[in-house]
Scaffold this motif. Structure first.
Motif, mmCIF file in Angstrom:
data_model
loop_
_atom_site.group_PDB
_atom_site.id
_atom_site.type_symbol
_atom_site.label_atom_id
_atom_site.label_comp_id
_atom_site.label_asym_id
_atom_site.label_seq_id
_atom_site.Cartn_x
_atom_site.Cartn_y
_atom_site.Cartn_z
ATOM 1 N N TYR A 126 -21.766 -46.117 40.000
ATOM 2 C CA TYR A 126 -20.456 -45.621 39.560
ATOM 3 C C TYR A 126 -19.515 -46.740 39.140
ATOM 4 O O TYR A 126 -18.303 -46.566 39.118
ATOM 5 N N GLN A 157 -23.771 -37.487 34.891
ATOM 6 C CA GLN A 157 -25.226 -37.547 35.003
ATOM 7 C C GLN A 157 -25.873 -36.962 33.754
ATOM 8 O O GLN A 157 -26.883 -37.484 33.257
ATOM 9 N N ASP A 212 -23.083 -41.257 49.284
ATOM 10 C CA ASP A 212 -23.669 -40.182 48.481
ATOM 11 C C ASP A 212 -22.945 -38.852 48.610
ATOM 12 O O ASP A 212 -23.331 -37.869 47.993
ATOM 13 N N SER A 213 -21.891 -38.818 49.440
ATOM 14 C CA SER A 213 -21.097 -37.594 49.544
ATOM 15 C C SER A 213 -19.715 -37.937 50.080
ATOM 16 O O SER A 213 -19.535 -38.942 50.781
ATOM 17 N N SER A 257 -25.655 -30.176 47.049
ATOM 18 C CA SER A 257 -24.258 -30.180 47.479
ATOM 19 C C SER A 257 -23.777 -28.747 47.653
ATOM 20 O O SER A 257 -23.914 -27.920 46.741
ATOM 21 N N SER A 286 -19.745 -37.982 54.001
ATOM 22 C CA SER A 286 -20.253 -39.187 54.664
ATOM 23 C C SER A 286 -19.264 -40.338 54.530
ATOM 24 O O SER A 286 -19.092 -41.136 55.455
ATOM 25 N N GLY A 323 -30.540 -35.129 44.853
ATOM 26 C CA GLY A 323 -29.322 -35.848 44.486
ATOM 27 C C GLY A 323 -29.495 -36.619 43.188
ATOM 28 O O GLY A 323 -29.768 -36.051 42.125
ATOM 29 N N ASP A 324 -29.374 -37.959 43.278
ATOM 30 C CA ASP A 324 -29.424 -38.788 42.081
ATOM 31 C C ASP A 324 -30.762 -38.725 41.365
ATOM 32 O O ASP A 324 -30.867 -39.086 40.190
ATOM 33 N N TRP A 349 -19.294 -44.327 44.947
ATOM 34 C CA TRP A 349 -20.492 -43.542 44.685
ATOM 35 C C TRP A 349 -21.571 -44.430 44.071
ATOM 36 O O TRP A 349 -21.263 -45.458 43.456
ATOM 37 N N GLY A 350 -22.826 -44.018 44.197
ATOM 38 C CA GLY A 350 -23.915 -44.781 43.602
ATOM 39 C C GLY A 350 -23.832 -44.811 42.084
ATOM 40 O O GLY A 350 -23.477 -43.815 41.456
ATOM 41 N N THR A 372 -22.172 -48.269 48.755
ATOM 42 C CA THR A 372 -22.130 -46.948 48.122
ATOM 43 C C THR A 372 -22.321 -45.834 49.146
ATOM 44 O O THR A 372 -22.884 -46.042 50.218
#
Length: 358
Positions: free
Chosen positions: A45, A239, A68-69, A175, A72, A218-219, A42-43, A66
């Protein structure tokens, strides 16, 4: 003549040595992927300094990418265009990857640092005996909020997100499981519900929250909350910790109806090139000092019992991010609902987002 014989013998000896060296290097390359491993995570992380440390200690280079889900990540591994040696999926994704035969068993004999993991996080239903995965981080889904922007309002319940005073103040994570899940939880239903009546009711209720929703992202949530561009966010606990580190006005809560308790574990894909290097990386990440440094950097909760002893007690004793076992009882782990039901969740989530645009 004798000189020629000596030269010939020397050539044969040198050639033999060179051939042996080449064979050894080829074997090493075959077992260690040429001294390189590919890590898929994950980004934001992992502490980048730890990747450098691993490379220095093992002489294994790391190619780091990285995602994002979980979806994916699974798709890319299943397609096989790019080979990864280590990845960090969530629990329901691990279960699905096992079903699709995308994982290979982990040799616990090569992971001596596994002894540092709190037994609570081992032998969980999504991977009995940790045959295919090793704990990395864990956490919750909850609400981050800035009381200074809300006249002191707090959030004990998911239903507080529907308060009319929050118009254009709420950010939702992009999500389906999290958003449809909070809708289900707000009605007292399981976030793993497969009952279409419950799912329809949850989606219709979410639509009524539309006026309050500023963005579904997202981020970028972290930066928006830092800059006080929104007062409230449905967010993952790590987060939230990151936001709170920068802006001390922000608080985080897991609503009383319950929420998601998630686990991200390290796995070795079936197609891994460097299995030996993958085991070395996993074992390295379980070293107490490494795990403590990583948790401090990332902000998520570590399952590493020995690492916790090295960390700031003010962090590890914070029940918002390290909820005691009795508080975890009202939390649910995402189940693998199957491809068809996952598609239903995605369709309902898309319906909700499209309704907001109208």
């Amino acid at each position: 003549m004798k000189e020629l014989v000596r030269v010939a013998i020397a050539i044969v000896v040198i050639s033999t040595i060179l051939l042996y060296t080449v064979n050894v290097l080829e074997k090493s390359s075959a077992t260690s992927g040429g001294g390189t491993i590919s890590v898929y995570n994950w980004g934001e992380y992992i502490d980048p300094e730890l990747i450098k440390q691993f490379e220095e200690e093992t002489n294994i280079s790391v190619v780091y990418e990285t995602f994002d889900s979980n979806e994916s990540m699974m798709t890319k591994i299943e397609q096989g265009g790019t080979t990864y040696d280590v990845a960090m999926p969530s629990e329901y994704a691990i279960e699905k990857m096992k079903e699709n035969k995308l994982l290979q068993p982990i040799d616990h004999a090569l992971i001596p640092n596994l002894k540092n993991i709190d037994p609570y996080f081992l032998d969980l239903p999504f991977d009995p005996g940790n045959e295919y995965s090793i704990p990395y981080f864990w956490g919750t889904v909850g609400i981050a909020f800035n009381p200074t922007l809300l006249d002191g309002q707090t959030f004990e319940s998911w239903n507080d997100l529907w308060d009319p005073s929050l118009e254009q103040e709420v950010i939702l994570v992009d999500s389906a499981r999290e958003v449809i899940g909070l809708g289900l939880n707000s009605l007292g239903y399981s976030l793993n519900s497969t009952d279409m009546d419950e799912l329809r009711e949850a989606t219709d209720k979410l639509k009524t929250m539309g006026p309050n929703v500023k963005a579904i992202i997202g981020d970028e949530i972290v930066e928006m909350m830092r800059r006080e561009e929104a007062a409230v966010a449905v967010i993952w606990s790590g987060q939230a910790a990151d936001v709170m580190w920068v802006n001390e006005d922000i608080d985080y809560v897991v609503p009383e109806e319950g929420s998601n308790l998630w686990f991200d574990n390290m796995i070795i894909p079936k197609t891994a090139d460097n299995v030996e290097g993958a085991h070395a990386f996993i074992n390295f990440m379980l070293d107490p000092e490494v795990a403590a440094q990583n948790a401090d950097y990332v902000g998520y909760s570590t399952p590493n019992e020995k690492a916790i002893a090295l960390m700031d007690p003010e962090v590890t004793e914070d029940k918002r991010f390290y909820p005691p076992e009795e508080l975890r009882e009202r939390l649910e782990v995402y189940e693998n609902l199957g491809l068809e039901m996952l598609g239903t969740y995605n369709e309902l989530f898309l319906e909700f987002k499209m309704d907001m645009e109208n």
